[in-house]
Design an enzyme around this catalytic site. Sequence first.
Site, PDB file in Angstrom:
ATOM      1  N   LYS A 155     -10.328   2.362  -2.105  1.00  0.00           N
ATOM      2  CA  LYS A 155     -10.489   1.802  -0.771  1.00  0.00           C
ATOM      3  C   LYS A 155     -11.818   2.225  -0.156  1.00  0.00           C
ATOM      4  CE  LYS A 155      -7.721   1.505   3.522  1.00  0.00           C
ATOM      5  NZ  LYS A 155      -6.408   1.908   4.083  1.00  0.00           N
ATOM      6  N   GLU A 182       0.825  -1.205   0.000  1.00  0.00           N
ATOM      7  CA  GLU A 182       0.000   0.000   0.000  1.00  0.00           C
ATOM      8  C   GLU A 182       0.861   1.258   0.000  1.00  0.00           C
ATOM      9  OE1 GLU A 182      -3.770   1.859   2.550  1.00  0.00           O
ATOM     10  OE2 GLU A 182      -2.333   0.535   3.543  1.00  0.00           O
ATOM     11  N   CYS A 237      -5.813  -2.806   2.586  1.00  0.00           N
ATOM     12  CA  CYS A 237      -5.486  -2.660   4.006  1.00  0.00           C
ATOM     13  C   CYS A 237      -6.693  -2.753   4.936  1.00  0.00           C
ATOM     14  CB  CYS A 237      -4.710  -1.368   4.237  1.00  0.00           C
ATOM     15  SG  CYS A 237      -3.756  -1.380   5.792  1.00  0.00           S
TER      16      CYS A 237
END
Length: 291
Positions: free
Chosen positions: A119, A46, A156
């Site tokens: 995300k 990331e 994540c």
Amino acid sequence: MPKERIVNIGLVQNACSGDRDQNLQKAIKGIEDAAAKGAQIVCLQELFGSLYFCDVEDYDNFNLAEAIPGPTTDIFCKLAERLGVVIVASLFEKRAQGLYHNTAAVIDADGTYLGKYRKMHIPDDPGYFEKFYFTPGDLGFKVFETKYAKIGVLICWDQWYPEAARITALMGAEMLFYPTAIGWHNSQDERTNQEQHNAWQTIQQSHAVANGIPVIGVNRTGVEGDMQFWGGSYVTNAFGWLEYKAPHLEEVTEVVPIDMNRSDSYRIHWPFLRDRRIDAYSPIEKRFIDE
């Protein structure tokens, strides 16, 4: 059993610095090294292009963002075509003035830009002030039809949510990738460190078991400010077995073969998708069931 269908997964686990060009060149070399070892799909960690800037709320850090597609994806498109590999690259996206996302771009093995995933789950915790920088994703969950496999990409904090993994799997993803940046704060005791890491590993192995598909996480390593990023990049098979686990404190480039046809075997013998009671799941859409 059907004939093996092997896909070679490349993981590039690096430490980052404040030198953006150095970080990019290190990522490029990692992809090249993975391809030389036979990788077909290569995933970077990331926000590999910079230090993990979300440890502070600083307006200057917005200068790190770029358009997607843009300069970095242009470089990776040429690299993917030259090497014949799929690339999953996590970037800080500037969508418009004042509008930013934490985004993963996916590039096919012929150099075609396939699209991006933004995300969906954005944390706000000490050392992870991501809500200051990132607007939650509005593209929904995504799968990408690459040369070697149909892949799902999450990022994540998404990895703690079984709903995200389930929906992406139900969309036909044959494997899940999680570019990640997570670590230990230097003030934590060893019990806390291990407890957090074990929870992180367990939840992602659980996604593999529940959905019958391999799961791949690529995390950064190295010390940045008060944080020791814990590395530990991994590959599970379709039943949560750890096929590979990277060290915590080293930069590594590793290639791990996955037999994609094993998913069918696990799903036949452990038919979780067959036995889902989709008629009974509407309460999941509530924030909390208190009425």
